[in-house]
Scaffold this active site. Structure first.
Site, PDB file in Angstrom:
ATOM      1  N   HIS A  50      -4.564  -0.393  -4.372  1.00  0.00           N
ATOM      2  CA  HIS A  50      -5.987  -0.617  -4.061  1.00  0.00           C
ATOM      3  C   HIS A  50      -6.891  -0.190  -5.218  1.00  0.00           C
ATOM      4  O   HIS A  50      -7.996   0.325  -4.998  1.00  0.00           O
ATOM      5  CB  HIS A  50      -6.407   0.144  -2.796  1.00  0.00           C
ATOM      6  N   SER A  70       0.837  -1.196   0.000  1.00  0.00           N
ATOM      7  CA  SER A  70       0.000   0.000   0.000  1.00  0.00           C
ATOM      8  C   SER A  70       0.877   1.253   0.000  1.00  0.00           C
ATOM      9  O   SER A  70       1.605   1.495  -0.953  1.00  0.00           O
ATOM     10  CB  SER A  70      -0.963  -0.047   1.190  1.00  0.00           C
ATOM     11  N   ASP A  97      -5.116   8.738  -0.250  1.00  0.00           N
ATOM     12  CA  ASP A  97      -5.208   8.888   1.200  1.00  0.00           C
ATOM     13  C   ASP A  97      -5.747  10.220   1.704  1.00  0.00           C
ATOM     14  O   ASP A  97      -5.579  11.264   1.088  1.00  0.00           O
ATOM     15  CB  ASP A  97      -3.830   8.670   1.828  1.00  0.00           C
TER      16      ASP A  97
END
EC number: 3.4.13.21
Length: 234
Positions: A160, A123, A138
């Site tokens: 993701h 990630s 984010d």
């Protein structure tokens, strides 16, 4: 020669923490049993560095590694310089990069990895291996001195990655956000990594791991699909 394992995330479907990564890591680190791994925990906003270190130690116990968080060092970069392997955990990419700058880790990590020290991250830990963090997903946004990252993989990474929109969602899809990024940054390449995928970087080549293809987007959202198990020059 660079040797990196960049993973989209810490979980896949309903698997427990880092479980789906264990076969990759067992092969990637087959020659490093008992060796020291410098772990960078800065992305973990909702847990302390101690807690994050323990979580990763427990999850990777079967690999027989000595995992030590960089916050254990008088100077955090001391742990990097003493390590046989470098690992960077997921979480908030802005917080991660900000503290990497504050503790002067970027040059130290870059030098070690370019000299052959294995690097793995998931990630946010994959994101910072790229050229910048400008395709992170984010929040909260904190402000590092620069969005420029390690540039060990000299392109953008979007972990993701999920294609399309959920029913009832009226915000931008991931493709639309990446399209906007490429309008502003038309010379960039963005590697969109779905859940459960990874890139194994060896020198100037990358191999796609996992159950899904990785998508490479360029200007005007031209798509170059990197198939599972394929190897390409980057």
């Amino acid at each position: 020669m660079k040797n990196m394992l960049l993973m989209s995330g810490s979980k896949y479907k309903d698997t427990a923490y880092l479980v789906h990564t264990l076969p990759w890591l067992a092969q990637f680190l087959a020659d490093y049993k008992g060796k020291k791994v410098a772990f960078v925990p800065y992305a973990g906003v909702r847990r302390s560095f101690d807690e994050y270190e323990t979580t990763v130690q427990n999850a990777l116990q079967s690999l027989e590694l000595e995992i030590v968080s960089v916050h254990r060092g008088k100077q955090h970069r001391d742990i990097i310089e003493q390590a046989d392997v470098i690992a960077i955990g997921g979480g908030n990419t802005f917080c991660l990069l900000k503290q990497m700058y504050e503790h002067d880790l970027l040059d130290a990590i870059r030098a070690k990895v370019n000299s052959g020290t294995p690097y793995f991250g998931w990630s946010a830990g994959a994101n910072v291996a790229g050229s910048s963090i400008m395709t992170t997903n984010d929040m909260p946004i904190t402000y590092p001195p620069s969005f420029n990252a390690l540039n060990l993989f000299p392109h953008q990474i979007n972990p993701h990655f999920i294609s399309g929109k959920m029913q009832g969602h009226n915000g931008e899809s991931r493709e639309e956000r990446l399209e906007e990024f490429l309008i502003v940054n038309p010379q960039s390449l963005v590697y969109a990594m779905p859940e459960g995928t990874a890139l194994h970087i060896q020198g100037e080549q990358a191999t796609v791991l996992g159950a899904q293809d990785i998508l490479c987007f360029s200007e005007k959202m031209q798509l170059d699909t990197k198939a599972v198990n394929s190897t390409f020059n980057y």
